[in-house]
Scaffold this motif. Sequence first.
Motif, PDB file in Angstrom:
ATOM      1  N   ARG A 136       0.815  -1.217   0.000  1.00 48.57           N
ATOM      2  CA  ARG A 136       0.000   0.000   0.000  1.00 48.57           C
ATOM      3  C   ARG A 136       0.851   1.270   0.000  1.00 48.57           C
ATOM      4  O   ARG A 136       0.499   2.250  -0.633  1.00 48.57           O
ATOM      5  CB  ARG A 136      -0.947   0.001   1.188  1.00 48.57           C
ATOM      6  CG  ARG A 136      -2.012  -1.075   1.074  1.00 48.57           C
ATOM      7  CD  ARG A 136      -3.063  -0.939   2.145  1.00 48.57           C
ATOM      8  NE  ARG A 136      -3.938  -2.088   2.184  1.00 48.57           N
ATOM      9  CZ  ARG A 136      -4.965  -2.278   1.374  1.00 48.57           C
ATOM     10  NH1 ARG A 136      -5.238  -1.411   0.451  1.00 48.57           N
ATOM     11  NH2 ARG A 136      -5.722  -3.347   1.487  1.00 48.57           N
ATOM     12  N   THR A 137       1.973   1.265   0.696  1.00 52.27           N
ATOM     13  CA  THR A 137       2.828   2.446   0.736  1.00 52.27           C
ATOM     14  C   THR A 137       3.347   2.777  -0.657  1.00 52.27           C
ATOM     15  O   THR A 137       3.299   3.922  -1.088  1.00 52.27           O
ATOM     16  CB  THR A 137       4.005   2.230   1.699  1.00 52.27           C
ATOM     17  OG1 THR A 137       3.489   1.931   3.002  1.00 52.27           O
ATOM     18  CG2 THR A 137       4.889   3.453   1.783  1.00 52.27           C
ATOM     19  N   GLN A 138       3.815   1.771  -1.365  1.00 56.94           N
ATOM     20  CA  GLN A 138       4.317   2.001  -2.721  1.00 56.94           C
ATOM     21  C   GLN A 138       3.182   2.440  -3.644  1.00 56.94           C
ATOM     22  O   GLN A 138       3.357   3.323  -4.473  1.00 56.94           O
ATOM     23  CB  GLN A 138       4.982   0.729  -3.266  1.00 56.94           C
ATOM     24  CG  GLN A 138       5.651   0.925  -4.602  1.00 56.94           C
ATOM     25  CD  GLN A 138       6.767   1.961  -4.572  1.00 56.94           C
ATOM     26  OE1 GLN A 138       7.431   2.155  -3.570  1.00 56.94           O
ATOM     27  NE2 GLN A 138       6.958   2.635  -5.684  1.00 56.94           N
ATOM     28  N   ALA A 169       0.489   6.812  -6.684  1.00 58.67           N
ATOM     29  CA  ALA A 169      -0.718   7.629  -6.840  1.00 58.67           C
ATOM     30  C   ALA A 169      -0.423   9.102  -6.615  1.00 58.67           C
ATOM     31  O   ALA A 169      -0.923   9.961  -7.357  1.00 58.67           O
ATOM     32  CB  ALA A 169      -1.800   7.147  -5.869  1.00 58.67           C
ATOM     33  N   ASN A 170       0.385   9.423  -5.625  1.00 57.81           N
ATOM     34  CA  ASN A 170       0.776  10.817  -5.377  1.00 57.81           C
ATOM     35  C   ASN A 170       1.514  11.403  -6.575  1.00 57.81           C
ATOM     36  O   ASN A 170       1.245  12.527  -6.999  1.00 57.81           O
ATOM     37  CB  ASN A 170       1.662  10.921  -4.136  1.00 57.81           C
ATOM     38  CG  ASN A 170       0.882  10.954  -2.849  1.00 57.81           C
ATOM     39  OD1 ASN A 170      -0.324  11.136  -2.848  1.00 57.81           O
ATOM     40  ND2 ASN A 170       1.580  10.778  -1.741  1.00 57.81           N
ATOM     41  N   ASP A 196       3.376  12.305   2.616  1.00 55.97           N
ATOM     42  CA  ASP A 196       3.962  10.970   2.552  1.00 55.97           C
ATOM     43  C   ASP A 196       2.926   9.956   3.023  1.00 55.97           C
ATOM     44  O   ASP A 196       2.227  10.196   4.016  1.00 55.97           O
ATOM     45  CB  ASP A 196       5.206  10.874   3.438  1.00 55.97           C
ATOM     46  CG  ASP A 196       6.374  11.654   2.869  1.00 55.97           C
ATOM     47  OD1 ASP A 196       6.458  11.770   1.631  1.00 55.97           O
ATOM     48  OD2 ASP A 196       7.201  12.154   3.663  1.00 55.97           O
ATOM     49  N   PRO A 197       2.839   8.819   2.341  1.00 61.35           N
ATOM     50  CA  PRO A 197       1.884   7.789   2.755  1.00 61.35           C
ATOM     51  C   PRO A 197       2.244   7.219   4.120  1.00 61.35           C
ATOM     52  O   PRO A 197       3.418   7.134   4.467  1.00 61.35           O
ATOM     53  CB  PRO A 197       2.000   6.715   1.675  1.00 61.35           C
ATOM     54  CG  PRO A 197       2.913   7.240   0.638  1.00 61.35           C
ATOM     55  CD  PRO A 197       3.561   8.468   1.143  1.00 61.35           C
ATOM     56  N   LYS A 198       1.229   6.863   4.854  1.00 63.82           N
ATOM     57  CA  LYS A 198       1.450   6.264   6.189  1.00 63.82           C
ATOM     58  C   LYS A 198       1.397   4.769   6.101  1.00 63.82           C
ATOM     59  O   LYS A 198       0.745   4.178   5.338  1.00 63.82           O
ATOM     60  CB  LYS A 198       0.383   6.751   7.162  1.00 63.82           C
ATOM     61  CG  LYS A 198       0.495   8.233   7.399  1.00 63.82           C
ATOM     62  CD  LYS A 198      -0.586   8.700   8.345  1.00 63.82           C
ATOM     63  CE  LYS A 198      -0.498  10.208   8.537  1.00 63.82           C
ATOM     64  NZ  LYS A 198      -1.488  10.728   9.421  1.00 63.82           N
TER      65      LYS A 198
END
Length: 82
Positions: free
Chosen positions: A44-46, A51-52, A80-82
Amino acid sequence: MITVNPDSLRFFDKSDSIFNAADVQDTADALKDAKKQSESKLDRTQLLKVANKQAKDVIERLYAPTTEAGIYTVTVTTTDPK
């Protein structure tokens, strides 16, 4: 994204189907298992980082005509994604 809810599968003419009556539940179970396996492998982080980046690219391209003309300056910031 296309998803299939295994609980919503209904087979109408089971006698003339590539799936016989015994395989109907097996088909639904196989779909559930495949979904669980794919979700467990998902990073999910990647995914959020990609997506960002894509969202930033879309916004920058959308406003490119005004920024190139010197009318506006556009700054896109993502978290930044968590």
